[in-house]
Design a protein around this motif. Sequence first.
Motif, PDB file in Angstrom:
ATOM      1  N   GLU A  76      21.941 -19.168  22.660  1.00 39.42           N
ATOM      2  CA  GLU A  76      21.264 -20.112  23.543  1.00 39.42           C
ATOM      3  C   GLU A  76      20.395 -19.360  24.539  1.00 39.42           C
ATOM      4  O   GLU A  76      19.272 -19.781  24.848  1.00 39.42           O
ATOM      5  CB  GLU A  76      22.295 -20.978  24.280  1.00 39.42           C
ATOM      6  CG  GLU A  76      21.649 -22.071  25.126  1.00 39.42           C
ATOM      7  CD  GLU A  76      22.681 -22.944  25.823  1.00 39.42           C
ATOM      8  OE1 GLU A  76      22.417 -24.142  25.981  1.00 39.42           O
ATOM      9  OE2 GLU A  76      23.736 -22.417  26.214  1.00 39.42           O
ATOM     10  N   GLN A  77      20.883 -18.239  25.048  1.00 37.14           N
ATOM     11  CA  GLN A  77      20.096 -17.424  25.976  1.00 37.14           C
ATOM     12  C   GLN A  77      18.824 -16.899  25.310  1.00 37.14           C
ATOM     13  O   GLN A  77      17.801 -16.705  25.972  1.00 37.14           O
ATOM     14  CB  GLN A  77      20.946 -16.267  26.505  1.00 37.14           C
ATOM     15  CG  GLN A  77      22.049 -16.711  27.448  1.00 37.14           C
ATOM     16  CD  GLN A  77      23.024 -15.598  27.791  1.00 37.14           C
ATOM     17  OE1 GLN A  77      23.047 -14.543  27.152  1.00 37.14           O
ATOM     18  NE2 GLN A  77      23.833 -15.825  28.814  1.00 37.14           N
ATOM     19  N   ALA A  78      18.893 -16.681  23.997  1.00 31.80           N
ATOM     20  CA  ALA A  78      17.723 -16.230  23.237  1.00 31.80           C
ATOM     21  C   ALA A  78      16.881 -17.402  22.746  1.00 31.80           C
ATOM     22  O   ALA A  78      15.917 -17.203  22.015  1.00 31.80           O
ATOM     23  CB  ALA A  78      18.174 -15.374  22.054  1.00 31.80           C
ATOM     24  N   ARG A  79      17.250 -18.636  23.113  1.00 28.18           N
ATOM     25  CA  ARG A  79      16.562 -19.873  22.752  1.00 28.18           C
ATOM     26  C   ARG A  79      16.538 -20.124  21.249  1.00 28.18           C
ATOM     27  O   ARG A  79      15.611 -20.731  20.711  1.00 28.18           O
ATOM     28  CB  ARG A  79      15.129 -19.904  23.304  1.00 28.18           C
ATOM     29  CG  ARG A  79      15.046 -19.969  24.811  1.00 28.18           C
ATOM     30  CD  ARG A  79      13.743 -20.581  25.300  1.00 28.18           C
ATOM     31  NE  ARG A  79      13.721 -22.034  25.111  1.00 28.18           N
ATOM     32  CZ  ARG A  79      13.042 -22.652  24.172  1.00 28.18           C
ATOM     33  NH1 ARG A  79      12.339 -21.984  23.291  1.00 28.18           N
ATOM     34  NH2 ARG A  79      13.061 -23.965  24.074  1.00 28.18           N
ATOM     35  N   LEU A  80      17.561 -19.637  20.575  1.00 32.49           N
ATOM     36  CA  LEU A  80      17.696 -19.914  19.151  1.00 32.49           C
ATOM     37  C   LEU A  80      18.498 -21.176  18.917  1.00 32.49           C
ATOM     38  O   LEU A  80      18.326 -21.848  17.894  1.00 32.49           O
ATOM     39  CB  LEU A  80      18.386 -18.739  18.450  1.00 32.49           C
ATOM     40  CG  LEU A  80      17.616 -17.419  18.442  1.00 32.49           C
ATOM     41  CD1 LEU A  80      18.483 -16.319  17.867  1.00 32.49           C
ATOM     42  CD2 LEU A  80      16.323 -17.553  17.665  1.00 32.49           C
ATOM     43  N   LEU A  81      19.406 -21.487  19.842  1.00 29.81           N
ATOM     44  CA  LEU A  81      20.251 -22.680  19.750  1.00 29.81           C
ATOM     45  C   LEU A  81      20.278 -23.384  21.102  1.00 29.81           C
ATOM     46  O   LEU A  81      19.884 -22.809  22.126  1.00 29.81           O
ATOM     47  CB  LEU A  81      21.676 -22.304  19.336  1.00 29.81           C
ATOM     48  CG  LEU A  81      21.896 -21.755  17.922  1.00 29.81           C
ATOM     49  CD1 LEU A  81      23.347 -21.365  17.738  1.00 29.81           C
ATOM     50  CD2 LEU A  81      21.467 -22.770  16.873  1.00 29.81           C
TER      51      LEU A  81
ATOM     52  N   ASP B  70      10.415 -16.709  24.158  1.00 25.47           N
ATOM     53  CA  ASP B  70       9.577 -15.781  24.901  1.00 25.47           C
ATOM     54  C   ASP B  70       9.129 -14.619  24.020  1.00 25.47           C
ATOM     55  O   ASP B  70       9.876 -14.143  23.156  1.00 25.47           O
ATOM     56  CB  ASP B  70      10.333 -15.231  26.113  1.00 25.47           C
ATOM     57  CG  ASP B  70      10.531 -16.292  27.194  1.00 25.47           C
ATOM     58  OD1 ASP B  70       9.798 -17.292  27.167  1.00 25.47           O
ATOM     59  OD2 ASP B  70      11.427 -16.111  28.036  1.00 25.47           O
ATOM     60  N   TYR B  71       7.913 -14.127  24.289  1.00 23.00           N
ATOM     61  CA  TYR B  71       7.335 -13.057  23.474  1.00 23.00           C
ATOM     62  C   TYR B  71       8.232 -11.814  23.459  1.00 23.00           C
ATOM     63  O   TYR B  71       8.430 -11.190  22.419  1.00 23.00           O
ATOM     64  CB  TYR B  71       5.945 -12.700  24.009  1.00 23.00           C
ATOM     65  CG  TYR B  71       5.311 -11.527  23.315  1.00 23.00           C
ATOM     66  CD1 TYR B  71       4.775 -11.648  22.032  1.00 23.00           C
ATOM     67  CD2 TYR B  71       5.250 -10.273  23.934  1.00 23.00           C
ATOM     68  CE1 TYR B  71       4.195 -10.567  21.387  1.00 23.00           C
ATOM     69  CE2 TYR B  71       4.670  -9.198  23.305  1.00 23.00           C
ATOM     70  CZ  TYR B  71       4.143  -9.345  22.031  1.00 23.00           C
ATOM     71  OH  TYR B  71       3.585  -8.266  21.403  1.00 23.00           O
TER      72      TYR B  71
END
Length: 253
Positions: free
Chosen positions: A44-49, A66-67
């Motif tokens: 979630e922190q990596a915005r995958l989930l 994020d890039y």
Amino acid sequence: MTLNPRQRSLLDAVRLKGTISVEELAIQLGVTAQTVRRDVKQMEQARLLARYHGGVGLPSSVKNIDYSQRQVLGSDAKRRIAGAVAAQVPNGCSLLINIGTTTEEVARALACHKGLHVVTNNLNVAAILADNGDCEVIVAGGVVRGRDRGIVGEATIDFIRQFKVDIGIIGISSIDEDGSLRDFDAREVKVAQAIIEQSREVWLVADHDKFGRKALVRMADLTQIDVLFTDAAPTPAFKRVLQQAKVRLVVAA
């Protein structure tokens, strides 16, 4: 974030179901619910989930990762894809290369090619290929996005339309189940559409995490793509979509 095999299986399970409970994930993966929650928190922190009431699902289709995170996410897969692309790019050809971390890896893989003429709206690609003395690099004008050094805007589109190249190499954020290619930024999408129009062949570079991912803006359709380079064989359903679109599939070893 570099995913381990369990986390990749977790992500695949969420993509398959859409929304799934932590308990069901634990059963499918053969681990404890605590392990699943820990993995989900990191992803979630990596915005995958994203965590929703009642379970785990995919994040919003409105905003990209994020890039800086995309640079390290799936880096090994991107390097394999880039190597497969470079192996099929002939010396002395002309290329259009767009924005993306995978296309930047392609640029690195082309470091020893000779006689290339590259038009790009990606300052990172331009900087990488500028170190190759046998490569001519032409940079599109337009508005520079600080977050990833991509160049976008109407001036960029007008500039690209001056050229007709042998191969357009494009990255993408999403390959949908209906065969549509999608991304998050409408301005970036318009530039990619111009690249497709001005390329005699279009090569798509996308790691397997892009299959089934959701993104807001439609860029193109698989029928507009000649070759897809990826790092793992897609599911049977996606293979059928590729076959119907007559896309040649290259799976990087």
